[in-house]
Structure formats: C-alpha cells, structure tokens
Design a protein around this motif. Sequence first.
Motif, mmCIF file in Angstrom:
data_model
loop_
_atom_site.group_PDB
_atom_site.id
_atom_site.type_symbol
_atom_site.label_atom_id
_atom_site.label_comp_id
_atom_site.label_asym_id
_atom_site.label_seq_id
_atom_site.Cartn_x
_atom_site.Cartn_y
_atom_site.Cartn_z
ATOM 1 N N LYS A 229 -8.608 6.021 13.018
ATOM 2 C CA LYS A 229 -8.848 6.139 14.459
ATOM 3 C C LYS A 229 -7.580 6.394 15.253
ATOM 4 C CE LYS A 229 -13.019 3.267 14.516
ATOM 5 N NZ LYS A 229 -13.196 3.210 13.052
ATOM 6 N N LEU A 230 -6.428 6.125 14.670
ATOM 7 C CA LEU A 230 -5.143 6.307 15.334
ATOM 8 C C LEU A 230 -4.147 6.889 14.352
ATOM 9 C CD1 LEU A 230 -4.933 2.856 17.159
ATOM 10 C CD2 LEU A 230 -5.073 5.060 18.330
ATOM 11 N N GLY A 231 -3.141 7.567 14.871
ATOM 12 C CA GLY A 231 -2.073 8.065 14.005
ATOM 13 C C GLY A 231 -2.536 9.214 13.126
ATOM 14 N N PRO A 232 -2.552 9.013 11.797
ATOM 15 C CA PRO A 232 -2.899 10.128 10.884
ATOM 16 C C PRO A 232 -4.336 10.600 11.001
ATOM 17 C CG PRO A 232 -1.809 8.326 9.713
ATOM 18 C CD PRO A 232 -2.136 7.812 11.077
ATOM 19 N N MET A 233 -5.218 9.716 11.502
ATOM 20 C CA MET A 233 -6.649 10.025 11.613
ATOM 21 C C MET A 233 -7.235 10.344 10.233
ATOM 22 S SD MET A 233 -6.885 9.621 14.873
ATOM 23 C CE MET A 233 -8.459 10.275 15.392
ATOM 24 N N ARG A 234 -6.844 9.561 9.234
ATOM 25 C CA ARG A 234 -7.363 9.754 7.876
ATOM 26 C C ARG A 234 -7.295 8.425 7.144
ATOM 27 N NH1 ARG A 234 -2.922 13.789 5.175
ATOM 28 N NH2 ARG A 234 -4.138 13.419 3.283
ATOM 29 N N ASP A 235 -8.114 8.284 6.127
ATOM 30 C CA ASP A 235 -8.129 7.082 5.291
ATOM 31 C C ASP A 235 -6.992 7.209 4.282
ATOM 32 O OD1 ASP A 235 -8.621 5.067 3.410
ATOM 33 O OD2 ASP A 235 -10.789 5.220 3.618
ATOM 34 N N VAL A 236 -5.850 6.655 4.628
ATOM 35 C CA VAL A 236 -4.663 6.798 3.786
ATOM 36 C C VAL A 236 -4.884 6.139 2.426
ATOM 37 C CG1 VAL A 236 -2.225 6.181 3.577
ATOM 38 C CG2 VAL A 236 -3.119 7.004 5.768
ATOM 39 N N VAL A 237 -5.475 4.947 2.421
ATOM 40 C CA VAL A 237 -5.730 4.260 1.148
ATOM 41 C C VAL A 237 -6.663 5.101 0.281
ATOM 42 C CG1 VAL A 237 -6.661 2.178 0.063
ATOM 43 C CG2 VAL A 237 -5.349 1.994 2.183
ATOM 44 N N GLY A 238 -7.711 5.642 0.887
ATOM 45 C CA GLY A 238 -8.652 6.462 0.126
ATOM 46 C C GLY A 238 -8.019 7.722 -0.435
ATOM 47 N N ASP A 239 -7.147 8.354 0.340
ATOM 48 C CA ASP A 239 -6.460 9.554 -0.149
ATOM 49 C C ASP A 239 -5.594 9.225 -1.361
ATOM 50 O OD1 ASP A 239 -7.642 11.018 1.835
ATOM 51 O OD2 ASP A 239 -5.875 11.084 3.136
ATOM 52 N N TRP A 240 -4.856 8.118 -1.278
ATOM 53 C CA TRP A 240 -4.036 7.695 -2.418
ATOM 54 C C TRP A 240 -4.915 7.374 -3.621
ATOM 55 C CZ3 TRP A 240 0.687 8.970 -2.638
ATOM 56 C CH2 TRP A 240 1.626 8.759 -1.621
ATOM 57 N N ALA A 241 -6.017 6.660 -3.392
ATOM 58 C CA ALA A 241 -6.885 6.239 -4.502
ATOM 59 C C ALA A 241 -7.432 7.439 -5.260
ATOM 60 C CB ALA A 241 -8.032 5.376 -3.972
ATOM 61 N N ARG A 242 -7.895 8.444 -4.536
ATOM 62 C CA ARG A 242 -8.443 9.631 -5.204
ATOM 63 C C ARG A 242 -7.379 10.347 -6.027
ATOM 64 N NH1 ARG A 242 -11.448 9.483 -0.524
ATOM 65 N NH2 ARG A 242 -9.843 10.554 0.691
ATOM 66 N N ALA A 243 -6.183 10.491 -5.471
ATOM 67 C CA ALA A 243 -5.109 11.175 -6.189
ATOM 68 C C ALA A 243 -4.697 10.409 -7.434
ATOM 69 C CB ALA A 243 -3.913 11.382 -5.262
ATOM 70 N N ALA A 244 -4.611 9.084 -7.335
ATOM 71 C CA ALA A 244 -4.196 8.277 -8.480
ATOM 72 C C ALA A 244 -5.244 8.310 -9.589
ATOM 73 C CB ALA A 244 -3.938 6.835 -8.039
ATOM 74 N N ARG A 245 -6.487 8.091 -9.237
ATOM 75 C CA ARG A 245 -7.543 8.019 -10.257
ATOM 76 C C ARG A 245 -7.795 9.377 -10.913
ATOM 77 N NH1 ARG A 245 -10.527 3.722 -6.413
ATOM 78 N NH2 ARG A 245 -9.938 1.850 -7.583
ATOM 79 N N LYS A 246 -7.610 10.449 -10.172
ATOM 80 C CA LYS A 246 -7.767 11.783 -10.747
ATOM 81 C C LYS A 246 -6.795 11.984 -11.909
ATOM 82 C CE LYS A 246 -8.192 15.138 -7.809
ATOM 83 N NZ LYS A 246 -7.845 16.213 -6.825
ATOM 84 N N ARG A 247 -5.647 11.310 -11.855
ATOM 85 C CA ARG A 247 -4.613 11.465 -12.886
ATOM 86 C C ARG A 247 -4.616 10.319 -13.896
ATOM 87 N NH1 ARG A 247 -3.916 13.865 -8.399
ATOM 88 N NH2 ARG A 247 -2.773 15.845 -8.265
ATOM 89 N N GLY A 248 -5.643 9.491 -13.857
ATOM 90 C CA GLY A 248 -5.780 8.429 -14.841
ATOM 91 C C GLY A 248 -4.962 7.191 -14.569
ATOM 92 N N LEU A 249 -4.402 7.066 -13.371
ATOM 93 C CA LEU A 249 -3.638 5.878 -13.032
ATOM 94 C C LEU A 249 -4.562 4.769 -12.548
ATOM 95 C CD1 LEU A 249 -1.350 8.028 -13.084
ATOM 96 C CD2 LEU A 249 -0.281 6.776 -11.203
ATOM 97 N N ARG A 250 -4.188 3.543 -12.820
ATOM 98 C CA ARG A 250 -4.842 2.407 -12.182
ATOM 99 C C ARG A 250 -4.382 2.355 -10.734
ATOM 100 N NH1 ARG A 250 -8.916 -0.420 -15.148
ATOM 101 N NH2 ARG A 250 -8.530 0.077 -17.340
ATOM 102 N N PHE A 251 -5.291 1.863 -9.861
ATOM 103 C CA PHE A 251 -5.010 1.898 -8.423
ATOM 104 C C PHE A 251 -4.993 0.494 -7.842
ATOM 105 C CE2 PHE A 251 -6.540 2.135 -3.988
ATOM 106 C CZ PHE A 251 -5.470 2.824 -3.453
ATOM 107 N N GLY A 252 -4.005 0.213 -7.013
ATOM 108 C CA GLY A 252 -3.888 -1.089 -6.371
ATOM 109 C C GLY A 252 -3.649 -0.968 -4.877
ATOM 110 N N VAL A 253 -3.806 -2.089 -4.177
ATOM 111 C CA VAL A 253 -3.527 -2.168 -2.743
ATOM 112 C C VAL A 253 -2.697 -3.415 -2.475
ATOM 113 C CG1 VAL A 253 -5.558 -0.889 -1.972
ATOM 114 C CG2 VAL A 253 -5.730 -3.359 -2.343
ATOM 115 N N SER A 254 -1.877 -3.353 -1.444
ATOM 116 C CA SER A 254 -1.093 -4.525 -1.050
ATOM 117 C C SER A 254 -1.533 -4.994 0.324
ATOM 118 C CB SER A 254 0.404 -4.206 -1.050
ATOM 119 O OG SER A 254 0.749 -3.271 -0.052
ATOM 120 N N GLU A 255 -1.622 -6.311 0.487
ATOM 121 C CA GLU A 255 -1.951 -6.881 1.784
ATOM 122 C C GLU A 255 -0.827 -7.817 2.210
ATOM 123 O OE1 GLU A 255 -2.759 -9.992 3.027
ATOM 124 O OE2 GLU A 255 -2.749 -11.151 1.189
#
Length: 520
Positions: free
Chosen positions: A168-194
């Motif tokens: 809704k602000l700034g990049p106007m995109r789901d940054v976590v989702g973009d990273w997740a798709r790119a990582a999983r496409k290449r067979g990497l495990r995906f994590g998030v930090s809070e």
Amino acid sequence: MSELSKRTFLATPLLAAAGLGAARLAQAQACERPAPAAYKPPPASAGPFSAATDSLRSSVVPTWFRDAKLGIWSHWGPQAVPGQGDWYARFMYVPGHPHYDHHVKTYGHPSEVGYKDIIPRWKAERFEPEALMDRYVAAGAKYFVSMGVHHDNFDLWNSKHHRWNATKLGPMRDVVGDWARAARKRGLRFGVSEHLGASHNWWWTSHQCDQFWPKLGVAYDGAKPENFDLYHEPHDTPYLNRGGDWYTTNPKFHEIWYRRIVDLIDSHQPDLLYSDGGIPFGEVGRAAIAHLFNTSVRRNGEMQAVYNHKALGSGDFIREIGVQDVERGVLEGINPLPWQTDTSNGDWFFSEHDRYKTPAQVLTMLADIVSKNGNLLLNVVQRADGSLAPESDRLLTEMAAWMKVNAEAIHGTRPWKVYGEGPTQAASGAFQEDTAYTAQDIRFTTRGGALYALTLGEPKGSVKIALLHRGNAHEPRPVRRVELLGAGPLRFRQDAQALEVDMPERLPSRHVSALRVTFD
C-alpha cells in the motif's frame, strides 16, 4: 542491530537525550496504571505441537538446515532510504545523534516530517529478486531469508492486520512474496525475519520532543493519535521503570504481534522464522512457534521448519527449541546442537559511510562457523532502490568463484572430532567477529568418509597440520591421499609431528584453500 545501537537502547541516559527529563520520568513512573490482563493466544492449530515448552522441545532441527550451512538475508526496507545505516527510524528522534542531524538537515524537523514520510520514498525501483537470487545461489546460499517486518513496524507483505505495509506504500508490491517465489523457483528453502517484538519499546523516542529552542516542547509526529498505528500508542511505565527492556509487557501489543506474525506465516509458509531476540512474550511467542511447526507438518508430512532466537536481551531463550542465533559472533568449540551466526557484510541497512567486510573475512568466518556445527546467515547490503552496493557485488562474485571449487567442503558436511587448530582463537559470544586469521589456522569438516582441512588464509609453500600427525588419537589410520580441491592430488609426508602437504605455487581459489584428506 549494531552493538552500539543495542548498548544505546539499553542506556538510561538516552532518556534525557531523547527529550524525557528527570521530572517527566518521575511523573510517568508515579502514574503507572495497574497491569491489564495478559493476552491469551488462540489454541494451537491442528498438529503435534502446542505452546507448552515441553511440546516445542520435542522438535528436531531438520536435515535441510544442517546441510545448508549458508543462507543469504535481505535485511532491507525503508530505513535504507536516508543512507545512514541501522536504526534510523529510532535515532532520527534523538537530538544529538547523527541520524537526527541528518534528518533535520535533509528532510525537516521530526515534528513536521517524521518516519512516516520516509516510507513513501522507498520505491525499490531497481529491485530484481530473480536476478539477485541467481547471484545468491551461485554464491553458495541454500536458504534465503526475507525481512518480514523490522522495528520500524512496517510490514513487507500484504498484511491483513496493518495498513502500513509495502503493498500500500512505497514499492506497492509484496516484497516477501517476490523473494519467496524467486527462492523456491531455485530450490532454496525460504525464511522470514520478524523484529516486530521489540518495536513497541524501541520506538518510544518518536513520542518525545526537543528540549531546546526553537522547537522546545513541540512533540514529534509519533505523539499524534492519528499516527499511533505506526508508532504505537504512548510508551509508558513498563519500559521506563525497568530501564530498557527489549520487549514490552503491554498485552495489547502482544495480541498485535501474534496476529501479524501468524498472518506472515500463513501468507508465505516459511521454512524458517527468525526473531530478533529471545522468544517474545512467553506463551504468546510459543503459540506462534507452535503454529509455524504445525503448518510445516501439514504441508510436508513432517516438521521441516526452523525457529531462530537469541540468548541475548529480553524474552525466553530455550536452547532445545529451534536453533540458537548468535548476532555477529560465534559459539565456542563444536556445539552439540546446530546453531547460526547472523551478520552483515556492512551495516544492517545501507549506509553511505559504511565499512564492509572483505570476501576473505566472510569466507574465513564461514569455514570457522561450519567447523563448529553452525550455519552462517549473511545479510548482503542493498541500496534503497534494491540494487547491490558495489562491495556487495564484489563479495558475491568472489564467493561464487570460491564455491565453484570448494563447495563440497562446506555443504552437507558435519563437524569432525576437533573443530580446528592454529594460533588464532575466535572470541565466543555476540559482537565478537573481528578475528584476523592466518594460513596456519586450520578448520575441519567431514563428509562421506573424507576429512576436509580448510586453511583460513592463503598458504605458501606447505601446510602443516599437527592434529594429523602419525598415530594421532583422533584418526589413527595413516593418511592415504591428500587432494587440493580444484587442483588434484598433492605430495605429503606424515610423521610424528604433523601431516605436511606441499602446496602448488598457484592456488585454484583465493582466501581459503580446502584439502580433502582420505585414510587407509
């Protein structure tokens, strides 16, 4: 966070620096209200784990994490915009701090132009997660971690419970989702930090005011009620009375934290969740971990998730739950349980004045950590626009060249009977990472019957490994063959003093050389 930031956070004198004088502190303490009832999280989602400590202790670290050894972290968000480094959102409200001075000079006074006005400036217009993930894979990463939310209370996904988010602000995109798709496409495990757990107390500075002219007593924008959902409601007695707790005792915030972290888990199904501290808020934090573990079981048929937390600061540290994380430091010797170092090649957020780690420093750290049963989670600094800082670009290039030759000495390995030898001993504990190794410092890993000896420097002439002398107690079998990864078999001598290996004049890789040793 930096060591300086953490120390400053905990230092009572900052109360005055941020505009809260002794009289106001005493008044706040005198007005403490009775503690409201604790927040009770919902029952655990369907699965074998509950919020009970003993239930979570029964979890086992999955093999993928033990094999991975290296993860890349995108510790990135709006605080990269000013180019001043870590904790900008906090220290821009602290007169006398360089971040405050920069903010007033560049953007205006924080009573008029606050952090809420920095967020829309984060456009991420050069953010290319697919191309970046290719670089990370080539550099040896086997898992990738996206920032989910930092202490600035800004969610980087399409948050159901918070309007201050990147869709809704700034990049106007789901940054976590973009990273997740790119990582999983290449067979990497995906994590998030809070890092949300600390946000409530961390950001009390935004509710203060200058104690000098010309803005004496004019409240910063965090004190305006219309901004409370970003800066939190007024920060009162629990933090002030206890002199700097990382986590608030406010049950209303505990509920906010729980709902948003569960939403992050449900939205992106991470294989790893990192908390920047101990387990937040007792049963509330444990309930979120149980949800992470149970959703992993439902998705995979078995528990494949990892939870990272620290034995540092507030919150609970329970060694058997998940994986211990050590910020910018290592544990002593070979730890019986898997653990993780988190660090950055520069400051946590992009800084125009940064000092970066060299590729040699990162690769020697990696070898030392892996020899001690640890993983390295490495933040690679990005500019606000999403592009790599030049030093980050160089680091990834050199790591990729090194991994082409030496990856087998890292990925899928386990510690040997001894982690290493040599004249240099790394100090253990957080914020202890500036160790200068030599070529005489050796670290060991093992895999598939082979022993790998990694030199934490570029050896000249020969390498002597005292622990592998003839008849040693760790491996009494005689050495049969020694190979330098990337170069082939080498001449060697094994006597009562050491295993001595003749090295070629031209080494196949820089910074760290890996010898594969096999025995009769």
